[in-house]
Design an enzyme around this catalytic site. Sequence first.
Site, mmCIF file in Angstrom:
data_model
loop_
_atom_site.group_PDB
_atom_site.id
_atom_site.type_symbol
_atom_site.label_atom_id
_atom_site.label_comp_id
_atom_site.label_asym_id
_atom_site.label_seq_id
_atom_site.Cartn_x
_atom_site.Cartn_y
_atom_site.Cartn_z
ATOM 1 N N ILE A 141 36.092 27.497 39.783
ATOM 2 C CA ILE A 141 34.882 27.681 38.974
ATOM 3 C C ILE A 141 34.729 29.076 38.705
ATOM 4 C CG2 ILE A 141 33.953 25.633 40.246
ATOM 5 C CD1 ILE A 141 32.418 27.611 41.989
ATOM 6 N N ASP A 142 33.925 29.232 37.751
ATOM 7 C CA ASP A 142 33.823 30.630 37.224
ATOM 8 C C ASP A 142 33.453 31.568 37.905
ATOM 9 O OD1 ASP A 142 34.540 29.558 34.649
ATOM 10 O OD2 ASP A 142 32.721 29.446 34.025
ATOM 11 N N ARG A 143 33.576 32.768 37.979
ATOM 12 C CA ARG A 143 33.052 33.818 38.876
ATOM 13 C C ARG A 143 31.651 33.981 38.822
ATOM 14 N NH1 ARG A 143 34.768 40.344 38.394
ATOM 15 N NH2 ARG A 143 33.748 41.115 40.144
#
Length: 324
Positions: A141-143
């Site tokens: 998942i995105d940072r």
Amino acid sequence: MSVAMLTVSEDEADIRLDRYFRRHYPHLTQGALQKLCRTGQIRVDGKRVEASTRLAPGQSVRVPPIPVAVGPARDAPKTLDPRLAREIQGMVVYSDKQLIVLNKPSGLATQGGPGITHHVDMMLDGLREGGDPRPRLVHRIDRDTSGLLLLARTPGVAAKLAALFRGRDVKKTYWAVVVGRPDPLSGEIDQPLARLGAGPNSITIPAQRDDEDAQFARTEYEVLDSAGKKFSWLSLSPLTGRTHQLRVHCESIGTPILGDPKYGAEKAHADGFTDRLHLHARSLTLPHPAGGWLEVSAELPPHMRETFRALGFTAGSTPAPRRR
């Protein structure tokens, strides 16, 4: 050196022979493996095989003498800073013999990259149990996105879970606070996307269906609550898995996610709120590798809890993990 007979484990069901050897004899080249297969020195249940042969639990693999220099590598635990071990252990919301589920905080990258020295992948040795293999990331998942991240305890489980994600057998639900209120209040965003540029500065953009680089992308959404027409709490379920899909889809319908540092321009940044992405991987429902189903949910991060209180949104209690 002598011939060895290895038994395929349950965890290695349906694995290709070449991948099996890469796992047990990581320094054996593909060319050398294929030669050993052609000459009949590697056999499965006494029969000649090809490198692409898929294995079944209980089968016997004949391994000819292989120099010690290319023997099985030990997956020994690395020394991990106790502070990092405590950090990742504190993220665990569910754990069993097959998998682990984390609640990743916003701002922590899943894996390393240019300029990224602190990330989940570097801390995975903190989740090992005894001599067990190092857990493996199943997805990312995105940072800037908080929430659920799935890990597998063994390579075999990792392969099974990755196949579930590819086959869209995993139901993922995200919560977001967006600027504005979608019209209609629920529906499906069917907007193809394309990547523009490369590396950390690349972005995802809406695309025409006939664009050469367009990838179809679909997201189901529902407004769970709203503060007039200024802000809304959305439930988002991605039906495809494109990079930054939810962020670009929300922007494409005129309601960018609050605090988005990459999309939504000035509209995404409202005074009075923490200027951090308000996107949270809230829940996962998936077939469990050992049978049945697993349902897991994650608590909201602090900055989203503050925004919920300010806007009068009530999330309620977070359900405990459930196997059924």
